[in-house]
Each structure stands twice: as C-alpha cells, then as structure tokens.
Design a protein around this motif. Structure first.
Motif, short mmCIF file in Angstrom:
data_model
loop_
_atom_site.label_atom_id
_atom_site.label_comp_id
_atom_site.label_asym_id
_atom_site.label_seq_id
_atom_site.Cartn_x
_atom_site.Cartn_y
_atom_site.Cartn_z
N TRP A 109 0.94 -1.30 0.11
CA TRP A 109 0.11 -0.27 -0.02
C TRP A 109 0.94 1.24 0.11
N PHE A 110 1.88 1.17 0.87
CA PHE A 110 2.86 2.24 0.86
C PHE A 110 3.46 2.55 -0.51
N SER A 111 3.90 1.75 -1.16
CA SER A 111 4.35 1.75 -2.49
C SER A 111 3.46 1.95 -3.56
N LEU A 112 2.03 1.62 -3.72
CA LEU A 112 1.13 2.37 -4.34
C LEU A 112 1.06 3.70 -4.24
N MET A 113 0.95 4.09 -2.86
CA MET A 113 0.80 5.50 -2.60
C MET A 113 1.88 6.38 -3.39
N LEU A 114 3.02 5.82 -3.27
CA LEU A 114 4.29 6.68 -3.82
C LEU A 114 4.18 6.83 -5.02
N VAL A 115 3.58 5.78 -5.81
CA VAL A 115 3.32 5.72 -7.42
C VAL A 115 2.23 6.90 -7.67
N THR A 116 1.24 7.22 -6.84
CA THR A 116 0.62 8.17 -7.09
C THR A 116 1.17 9.64 -7.40
N ILE A 117 2.14 9.50 -6.60
CA ILE A 117 2.94 10.93 -6.65
C ILE A 117 3.57 11.31 -8.15
N MET A 118 3.69 9.91 -8.70
CA MET A 118 4.33 10.14 -10.24
C MET A 118 3.21 10.41 -11.12
N LEU A 119 2.13 10.45 -10.84
CA LEU A 119 1.27 10.45 -12.02
C LEU A 119 0.80 11.91 -12.18
N PRO A 120 0.91 12.31 -13.28
CA PRO A 120 0.39 14.00 -13.57
C PRO A 120 -1.05 14.01 -13.20
N TYR A 121 -1.34 15.25 -12.62
CA TYR A 121 -2.63 15.39 -12.48
C TYR A 121 -3.77 15.25 -13.74
N HIS A 122 -3.20 15.70 -14.70
CA HIS A 122 -4.05 15.62 -15.98
C HIS A 122 -4.29 14.21 -16.31
N THR A 140 -19.85 23.05 -7.40
CA THR A 140 -19.76 23.42 -6.08
C THR A 140 -18.40 22.96 -5.57
N TYR A 141 -18.00 23.30 -4.36
CA TYR A 141 -16.79 23.25 -4.08
C TYR A 141 -16.21 21.99 -3.61
N LEU A 142 -17.20 20.86 -3.45
CA LEU A 142 -16.81 19.48 -2.98
C LEU A 142 -15.53 18.92 -3.86
N PRO A 143 -15.67 18.80 -5.14
CA PRO A 143 -14.38 18.28 -5.72
C PRO A 143 -13.00 18.95 -5.45
N LEU A 144 -13.07 20.11 -4.92
CA LEU A 144 -11.71 20.96 -4.55
C LEU A 144 -11.36 20.55 -2.91
N ILE A 145 -12.53 20.28 -2.30
CA ILE A 145 -12.25 20.05 -0.77
C ILE A 145 -12.16 18.49 -0.37
N VAL A 146 -13.33 17.64 -0.91
CA VAL A 146 -13.54 16.39 -0.35
C VAL A 146 -12.18 15.63 -0.53
N PRO A 147 -11.26 15.66 -1.73
CA PRO A 147 -10.33 14.67 -1.78
C PRO A 147 -9.21 15.07 -0.69
N LYS A 148 -9.17 16.26 -0.14
CA LYS A 148 -8.27 16.62 0.72
C LYS A 148 -8.63 16.01 2.11
N TRP A 149 -9.79 15.58 2.32
CA TRP A 149 -10.61 14.85 3.44
C TRP A 149 -10.17 13.39 3.19
N LEU A 150 -9.47 12.95 2.25
CA LEU A 150 -9.45 11.37 2.14
C LEU A 150 -7.82 10.98 1.91
N ALA A 151 -6.98 12.02 2.38
CA ALA A 151 -5.66 11.57 2.28
C ALA A 151 -5.18 11.56 0.91
N HIS A 152 -5.49 12.64 0.19
CA HIS A 152 -5.32 12.51 -1.29
C HIS A 152 -4.14 13.09 -1.77
N ASP A 153 -3.42 13.75 -0.91
CA ASP A 153 -1.94 14.38 -1.27
C ASP A 153 -0.99 13.39 -0.66
N SER A 154 -0.50 12.64 -1.44
CA SER A 154 0.59 11.51 -1.10
C SER A 154 2.01 12.15 -0.51
#
Length: 279
Positions: A109-122, A140-154
C-alpha cells in the motif's frame, strides 16, 4: 590576503543581491504598475510611477456583474482553509498508520501511494470529472475540498512518515505501558512532536490551493462561486478591452494572504523541512 577575502565576500554579496533583485523585478513591476494610470502601464518601464492612482484598486474591488472581489476572496479562503484542515487531519493519520502500525500488505500500500505521486494530475482529470459529474458535484466546492479529507495528497503523507520515523519508538512503548491506546499515542505524543511538519503541510496546502487555477476553472462555472484566481482571469478579455490596471491591482491583493502566512510561519516551515527524515 585579508583585503582579498573582504573583496571576495563583498563581490559575492553584490552578485547575490543583483540576482535577488532580478528575480524580484516581475513582482516589483506588478506592484508599481498597479498604481499607474492605464495609459502608462506599458508605456513607462520604470518601477517608480510618475503618476499615482488608486482607481485600479477601487474599480477592481467592485468585481464583476455586481459581485465584488470580497466575495471571491471569501470563496478562496473557504476552499483553502477547509483543504488545509483536511490535509492536516487525514494525512497525519495515514502517516501515523504507515510509520507506526503493522497491517497486511503495508509495504504494498505504501508503494502504491508513492506511485500516485508520479502520476500527472491531467492523467486522472477526465475520470475524476466523470465521477464528480455523476455525483452532481460540478459547480460546488466539493471536488476541491473532499479529496483533501481522504488523504489525497501523497506528498504530505510521505513528508510526515519520514518525520514520524525520526521520533523514538520508546515514547510509544512508554505510553503503551501507561495504558495509552493507539489513538491516544497519536493525539498525545505524535501530533505535538509533528507540529513543524503539520505547519509545513498547512503552508504548502494553503499556497497551492489559493494559487490553483486549473482545477477551479474545470469545476466552477458560476460567477458567484468564483475564487480570486478565476476573478482575476475574468478581468482579462483577449477579444476586447482588458482592464489591465484592475487586473494588476487585484493580482497584488491576491499575493497578500499567501505572503502573510508564509512569513508569519517561516520559522516553523524551515524547521519542518530541515528536520524531516534527519532526526
């Protein structure tokens, strides 16, 4: 030899100051031009305006279609503060789990999380937009806020994992002997010691969210939901006459919150970067 050393240091300082001024020139030009009349913004290249005016700030603050820039600033502040709170809470919990807890497939799971850092946002933009559209979250502001409450930023999870690994495990063991649960260890021991990394995360999250333009442009189309960046963009009309003075004035004001927060917490920010993974 002494004179040579003095002149050498002096030369180095002169070069550094010159490079610093060169890098600051666009910001100084922005600030200077926001006080110039429209007909002198591009005609007068000097940094000291020959004529001063505050009209651009008054016109720019009026905003668009009856909605002032004060509303845009409030919208940006709401999104940024909620994003900061979400990242601090969820990323610290995820980092604590990776750094201190044992569970199945932890390394995977930790390796998969690190892989997400390498994925371009686009790369993930289209599927994310489809999901948010089906959830009726567009405009709405949900697409901009909700991911931050799901540990989105690896990136921040990795930052905190490295910091937590530098905290002696003996503290956890002592707390366990005293009867503390994992939740109490996290709250009473890890969080206070994690403060520099939490402040670093808060500063980065606020700056990146406040300055974000692309995501806000994709998900927000109603003018009453516009953020500062979208409001500034709306002052520019490539097919008509742009109000350059108001655009530059609002750009100057948009820098104030970011610079204020950065310089206010600069000491903690530098401490968080310097000590992460080096304890």
């Amino acid at each position: 030899m002494a004179y040579h050393s003095v002149y050498s240091r002096l030369l180095k300082h002169v070069v550094i100051i010159a490079l610093g001024l060169l890098m600051l020139y666009p910001v100084l030009w922005l600030l200077s031009s926001s006080f110039k009349p429209n007909n002198m913004i591009f005609a007068d290249p000097s940094l000291w305006p020959k004529e001063f005016t505050l009209e651009h700030y008054r016109n720019g603050w009026k905003g668009l279609q009856g909605i002032s820039f004060g509303r845009f600033f409030a919208n940006s502040a709401q999104i940024s503060l909620m994003s900061v709170l979400g990242n601090v809470v969820t990323c610290s919990l995820a980092a604590f789990a990776f750094a201190r807890l044992d569970f199945s497939f932890k390394k995977v799971w930790f390796s998969l999380m690190l892989v997400t850092i390498m994925l371009p946002y686009h790369v993930t933009l289209v599927p994310q937009y489809i999901i948010y559209n089906k959830l009726e979250w567009i405009n709405t502001y949900l697409p901009l806020i909700v991911p931050k409450w799901l540990a989105h930023d690896s990136f921040f999870i990795l930052l905190m994992v490295q910091f937590i690994r530098g905290i002696p495990k003996e503290l956890d063991e002592s707390a366990t002997i005293d009867g503390c649960s994992q939740g109490q260890i996290y709250w009473r021991i890890i969080v206070p010691l994690l403060l520099p990394a939490l402040i670093t995360t808060s500063i980065f999250t606020f700056m990146w969210t406040w300055d974000d333009f692309f995501s806000q442009m994709i998900y927000l189309n109603k003018i009453d939901l516009f953020t500062v960046q979208l409001g500034i963009r709306s002052l520019f009309d490539p097919l008509g006459e742009s109000d350059w003075g108001a655009l530059l004035a609002m750009s100057v004001l948009s820098l104030v919150p970011v610079m204020t927060i950065f310089f206010s917490f600069q000491r903690y920010f530098l401490e968080g970067i310097a000590t992460t993974g080096l304890k």
